[in-house]
Design an enzyme around this catalytic site. Structure first.
Site, PDB file in Angstrom:
ATOM      1  N   ASP A  51       7.642  21.358   0.326  1.00 53.57           N
ATOM      2  CA  ASP A  51       6.252  21.576   0.705  1.00 53.57           C
ATOM      3  C   ASP A  51       5.703  22.824   0.026  1.00 53.57           C
ATOM      4  OD1 ASP A  51       4.055  21.012   3.067  1.00 53.57           O
ATOM      5  OD2 ASP A  51       4.305  23.165   2.696  1.00 53.57           O
ATOM      6  N   TYR A  56      -0.417  29.013  -1.974  1.00 56.62           N
ATOM      7  CA  TYR A  56       0.880  29.695  -2.044  1.00 56.62           C
ATOM      8  C   TYR A  56       1.097  30.345  -3.408  1.00 56.62           C
ATOM      9  CZ  TYR A  56       2.075  26.904   2.133  1.00 56.62           C
ATOM     10  OH  TYR A  56       2.080  26.301   3.362  1.00 56.62           O
ATOM     11  N   LYS A  85      -1.449  21.001  -1.144  1.00 58.99           N
ATOM     12  CA  LYS A  85      -2.639  21.023  -0.296  1.00 58.99           C
ATOM     13  C   LYS A  85      -3.835  21.623  -1.025  1.00 58.99           C
ATOM     14  CE  LYS A  85       0.641  22.425   3.305  1.00 58.99           C
ATOM     15  NZ  LYS A  85       1.618  23.080   2.422  1.00 58.99           N
ATOM     16  N   HIS A 118      -5.897  21.515   3.732  1.00 55.95           N
ATOM     17  CA  HIS A 118      -5.062  22.567   4.311  1.00 55.95           C
ATOM     18  C   HIS A 118      -5.593  23.086   5.653  1.00 55.95           C
ATOM     19  CE1 HIS A 118      -2.071  25.902   2.917  1.00 55.95           C
ATOM     20  NE2 HIS A 118      -1.956  25.662   4.196  1.00 55.95           N
TER      21      HIS A 118
END
Length: 288
Positions: A51, A56, A85, A118
């Site tokens: 994931d 990120y 996402k 998200h």
């Protein structure tokens, strides 16, 4: 119990018929060479569900690790399940579509297994349009399944009503002391898989006497007991770690079971003071 490698990672089945490994690796805050190393080690250990997310800032590193693992013959692309996402600044039809293409490029993949909105960002009120946009991408074949993260009941129901499409999954904060029973019930009614992020609650759950006691009874670790409890609730679980030993430890939560009494004891933490949501509320985040 804690050292033997699991022979099988169970799967959950989405409402579109797709199967996903129930236990995966979260990569939040993993960056650079550390991210490549951790994802590579995880795949070698038997993780197949990875994931990540645009925000990120590690999609390139995750893609690098995947490419290395495939080149080494450790795994095939078809054996892997990759989630990413679209972030809050890319809500809306055009931005969401462009964000998807950017994620695909950074990951170096021909398709993504699961693409999520998200956060709902209710202040923008673009979550329906954004979900519709990724549904159109799904129709083109470069994403297998579509879902959401951090959505609450009201926006979930609105999404289904206005689009006619039910997300396959909702990824939410969920851990002992905050197991989201009401939301899980809504998910069950709608046919949505619940996925737990921050399942170890930043280590808070690991220091709880109830969980420590169950771990001692089973010869397991508190982290394993915590992960197993959420798995037995039917949740997908994506713990994040950069530690090689903990990668093995988390995966080995598959090697034992909890009794109903033990599970009930862990669920009882929801009713105790001092527990609850740790991170941002989706009703409010990211603010006006």
């Amino acid at each position: 119990m804690t050292d033997s490698r699991p022979t099988h990672v169970p799967s959950v089945t989405f409402n579109d018929g797709t199967e996903m490994p129930q236990l995966g690796l979260g990569t939040y805050k993993l960056r650079g060479e550390e991210c490549v190393r951790v994802v590579r080690e995880a795949i070698q250990l038997g993780y197949r569900h990875i994931d990540t997310a645009t925000v990120y800032g590690n999609e390139e590193e995750v893609g690098h690790a995947i490419a290395d693992a495939i080149a080494a013959g450790d795994v095939t692309r078809e054996e892997l399940f990759i989630t990413t996402k679209v972030w809050n600044d890319c809500h809306g039809a055009e931005k969401a579509s462009a964000s998807f293409q950017d994620s695909l490029r950074r990951l170096g993949l021909e398709y993504i297994d699961l693409f999520l909105v998200h956060w709902p960002c209710p202040q923008q009120n673009l979550y329906v349009e954004t979900f519709e946009a990724i549904a159109k991408i799904q129709g083109l074949g470069s994403v297998q399944s579509i879902g959401v993260a951090n959505f609450y009941e009201e926006v979930l129901r609105e999404l289904v009503e206005k689009t006619g499409i039910t997300p396959v999954l909702n990824q939410v904060e969920l851990h002992p002391g905050f197991t989201q029973a009401a939301l899980r019930q809504v998910h069950e009614e709608l046919g949505i898989i619940t996925e737990a992020w921050s399942p170890l609650s930043r280590g808070i759950a690991l220091q709880n006497p109830i969980i420590e006691g169950i771990a001692a009874e089973l010869g397991a670790t508190p982290a394993q007991v915590t992960i197993k409890a959420l798995l037995q609730l039917g949740c997908s679980v994506i713990p994040k770690t950069a530690n090689s030993d903990r990668l093995k430890e988390n995966l080995n939560a598959l090697n034992f079971g909890l009794s109903q009494e033990q599970l009930n004891s862990i669920l009882s933490l929801d009713d105790q003071p001092g527990f609850g949501r740790i991170f941002k509320s989706p009703w409010e985040f990211p603010g006006a």
